[in-house]
Design an enzyme around this catalytic site. Structure first.
Site, PDB file in Angstrom:
ATOM      1  N   GLU A 149       1.199  -1.290  -0.098  1.00 33.00           N
ATOM      2  CA  GLU A 149       0.381   0.307   0.428  1.00 33.00           C
ATOM      3  C   GLU A 149       0.809   0.877   0.056  1.00 33.00           C
ATOM      4  O   GLU A 149       0.914   2.283   0.624  1.00 33.00           O
ATOM      5  CB  GLU A 149      -0.918   0.280   1.333  1.00 33.00           C
ATOM      6  CG  GLU A 149      -1.957  -1.490   0.979  1.00 33.00           C
ATOM      7  CD  GLU A 149      -3.113  -0.928   1.504  1.00 33.00           C
ATOM      8  OE1 GLU A 149      -2.963  -0.771   3.182  1.00 33.00           O
ATOM      9  OE2 GLU A 149      -3.719  -1.896   1.915  1.00 33.00           O
ATOM     10  N   GLU A 306      -6.221  -8.410  -0.436  1.00 27.73           N
ATOM     11  CA  GLU A 306      -6.889  -8.161   1.051  1.00 27.73           C
ATOM     12  C   GLU A 306      -8.268  -8.153   0.978  1.00 27.73           C
ATOM     13  O   GLU A 306      -9.649  -7.306   0.551  1.00 27.73           O
ATOM     14  CB  GLU A 306      -5.822  -7.291   1.761  1.00 27.73           C
ATOM     15  CG  GLU A 306      -4.700  -6.948   2.365  1.00 27.73           C
ATOM     16  CD  GLU A 306      -3.862  -5.979   2.890  1.00 27.73           C
ATOM     17  OE1 GLU A 306      -4.749  -5.697   3.633  1.00 27.73           O
ATOM     18  OE2 GLU A 306      -2.802  -5.678   2.585  1.00 27.73           O
TER      19      GLU A 306
END
Ligand code: GLA
Ligand code: ZN
Length: 663
Positions: A149, A306
């Protein structure tokens, strides 16, 4: 990449359990029970891989890779740049990020690195090289997951210098060109050299929109070049192993559409706010985001890197989604083009910041939990959907949702500063298509328009070079293009087009002139008459003159009542529409029904479903997804095979938050 099954797995952190390795073996037993076929390893493991500078310990990772391989699991191996060891920050303070206030952060948390620091880039490259050298050819190595991220920005001196170099390239090393394009004659802001420029900040320059726009572009490019730097040794040493990084929803700090070109596989982390009542709007938003990620590489399947099997720990309140919702969410991803369903995380940490975040295996440590049973049931279902892997659908409709436009929309001053909500606008315009089961791509203004019959471009305020011409060609050749308010007001430096909006030659294509823009206070509205009915608009509207376009709708209120609010211009073989106000769902639904018909695009779903039930075709399958808390019986147009229970059916029972997959 060899993939003949949907990847089912998630973040796996055996390095947190090195002192109790019996847990690793138990993990293998439990993974088999849950039909898990992959594990994402090593995301934040740097300190356990290089405990002291230049001193490496791969022994535990060797064991984990071999263990996973012995149990038939594919490994998605991460590079650890998302968090660094303490020694690295203490030894080389320049790797730490400087905030906008000019203060350098101390060591701590994660995602706290300078994007430019040559030391950090070298260290990252080195640890990645070590990983690639060690695991090149390892039979379990399936994919690289670089960092985690990416996000944020750094204002240190190294980044400032890099920004100035970046600007020199952008503006041909010509400060006068920059002064002109940034309109620096305003407020005496003319610069005499690039050295006088620094990042926009609260206590400094924050009123030059073109500077802010340039900084966003620079920060985004810095993340991408940081990423390229870490990918280089992986591509060199393991050329056959695809590379991904996990993106975050519609995070605006990085131009994901640009970043996508540097990756082999797109992946993203999805944490919707599901509730136990009605999830229709959230489901539409998530569908839009899936469509955006699928479109980034021209329809290539993406990974759901995720998601949570139950709760997260970072929203202010974290209610448990009831059984059904997690599976529904995973199935929705697959329906929209995901070739994986993965969780954060496999096993709950015993301590640390995320110990109360949902995981497949809870602190109780066994398979006898609701969450585990749900995850195992989904794993079994996904194992029946292998035929979907690698397939993509062809969309005839696209929504333009462009990262650079989102920045331009953010930085300008005027009209209305709250509720700009660019992404929200695009999501609302996506809903009529989603609802009808019409495949829809979500593209940037740089993408190829000619693949589509209908393109909707909500709030497309800024045009990059050449886009006006592209829209003109598209319509001339038979495409239908929908614009809205504040359309084509500025060029890529935020300079207004002169000669009337929409600019860049589009006034003629759309047959309109938008003379003024009205902003509507919260609670007020504007009414619009369209097809004999009154609809509501809010927030913003343009006051149009039809100069050749046909008025399909007009304002029903305000001093401009009776003037055009919805227009269509026949240009060449196509149609150029303008919906000059922010519309609510009733209007977009009625309007899209009409323009779909005119463009000859029909739903491919031959049976009716209630609101809140989404039907998506992918590969050989039809997915039915119920985002409401109502139970439904869906009558089908013919007999289908229910892929999940194996029965032939001409109607399907779809319980609240239930799903079905038909063939
Ligand atoms: C992000 C991160 C993960 C984890 C989850 C928690 O997506 O990538 O490491 O922190 O959030 O929801
Ligand atoms: Zn920096």
């Amino acid at each position: 990449m060899k993939q003949n099954e949907i990847i089912y797995g998630g973040d796996y952190n055996p390095d947190q359990w090195i002192r109790t390795k019996e847990v690793w073996l138990e993990d293998m037993r439990l993974m088999d029970l849950a039909h898990i076929n992959s594990a994402t390893v090593g995301i934040f493991s740097w300190a356990r891989l290089e405990p002291r500078e230049g001193e490496y310990d791969f022994s535990w990772l060797d064991e984990v890779m071999d263990l996973l391989h012995r149990h038939g699991k594919k490994v998605i191996l991460a590079t650890p740049s998302g968090a660094r060891p303490v020694w690295l920050a203490k030894q080389y303070p320049e790797v730490l990020r400087v905030e906008e206030n000019g203060v350098r952060n101390e060591y701590g948390v994660r995602h706290n690195h300078c994007l430019t620091s040559p030391v950090y880039r070298a260290k990252v490259r080195q640890i990645n090289r070590k990983l690639a050298e060690r695991y090149a050819g390892h039979p379990a190595l399936f994919m690289w997951h670089v960092s985690n991220e990416y996000g944020g920005e750094c204002h240190c001196e190294l980044c400032q210098a890099a920004f100035r170099e970046w600007l020199k390239k952008e503006y041909h090393n010509d400060i006068d060109e920059l002064n002109y394009k940034w309109w620096n004659g305003f407020w005496s802001h003319d610069l005499s050299s690039f050295e006088e420029i620094s990042s926009p900040k609260y206590r400094g320059e924050n009123h030059v929109p073109a500077l802010k726009l340039a900084w966003r572009r620079f920060v985004s490019d810095s993340h991408i070049s940081f990423m390229d730097n870490e990918i280089a040794p992986l591509r060199e040493l393991t050329p056959d192993v695809p590379v991904t990084t996990n993106m975050m929803r519609l995070y605006t700090g990085i131009d994901y559409q640009k970043m996508a070109k540097h990756l082999d596989v797109i992946s993203w982390d999805s944490y919707p706010t599901w509730n136990n009542y009605d999830n229709t709007d959230e489901a539409n938003a998530v569908a839009f985001i899936h469509d955006a990620f699928r479109s980034m590489k021209g329809g290539q399947p993406f990974f759901l890197m995720e998601s949570t099997p139950s709760i997260v720990n970072w929203k202010p309140v974290n209610p448990i989604p009831q059984s059904g919702i997690t599976a529904l969410s995973g199935m929705q991803a697959v329906a929209h083009g995901a070739d994986s369903v993965q969780y954060f995380q496999w096993r709950k940490s015993r301590g640390g910041h995320e110990k109360f975040h949902g995981a497949v295996v809870d602190h109780v440590g066994n398979e006898n939990t609701r969450v585990f049973r749900d995850a195992a049931a989904l794993g079994e279902e996904l194992s029946k959907l292998a035929d979907v892997v690698g397939t993509s659908q062809k969309s005839r409709v696209a929504i333009i949702h462009d990262w650079e436009n989102s920045w331009a929309v953010d930085v300008f001053c005027g009209y209305f500063s709250e509720e700009r909500d660019y992404s929200g606008e695009c999501i609302r315009w996506h809903k009529p298509f989603w609802k009808r089961g019409i495949p829809t791509d979500v593209i940037s203004m740089d993408d190829d328009f000619s693949r589509y019959d209908l393109i909707v471009a909500p709030f497309l305020y800024m045009l990059k070079d050449g886009v006006g011409k592209k829209i003109r060609e598209y319509v001339k050749n038979g495409g239908s293009f929908v614009s809205t308010y504040l359309f084509a007001n500025v060029d890529r430096d935020d300079l207004c087009y002169l000669g009337g909006f929409p600019g860049d030659g589009l006034r003629e294509v759309f047959g309109i002139w938008a003379e003024e823009t009205d902003s509507i206070p919260k609670g007020d509205g504007v009414s619009v008459r369209f097809d004999g009915k009154l609809y509501a608009g809010n927030t913003v509207c343009d006051l149009l003159h039809a100069e050749g376009a046909e008025a399909l709708g007009s304002y029903g209120s305000g001093f401009y009542a009776g003037t055009p609010a919805v227009t269509c211009n026949r240009f060449g073989k196509g149609r150029a529409y303008c919906v000059a106000f922010r519309a609510d769902g009733d209007f977009t639904d009625a309007f899209c029904e009409k323009i779909l018909y005119a463009a000859g695009v029909r739903s491919e779903i031959p049976f009716a479903v209630p609101d809140g039930v989404s039907v998506v075709k992918r590969g050989p399958f039809v997915f039915l997804l119920n985002f409401t808390k109502q139970d439904y019986k869906i009558e089908l147009d013919r007999a289908y095979q229910d892929v999940l229970d194996g029965n032939q059916k001409s109607s399907v029972d779809l319980p609240a938050f239930g799903h079905a997959v038909l063939r």
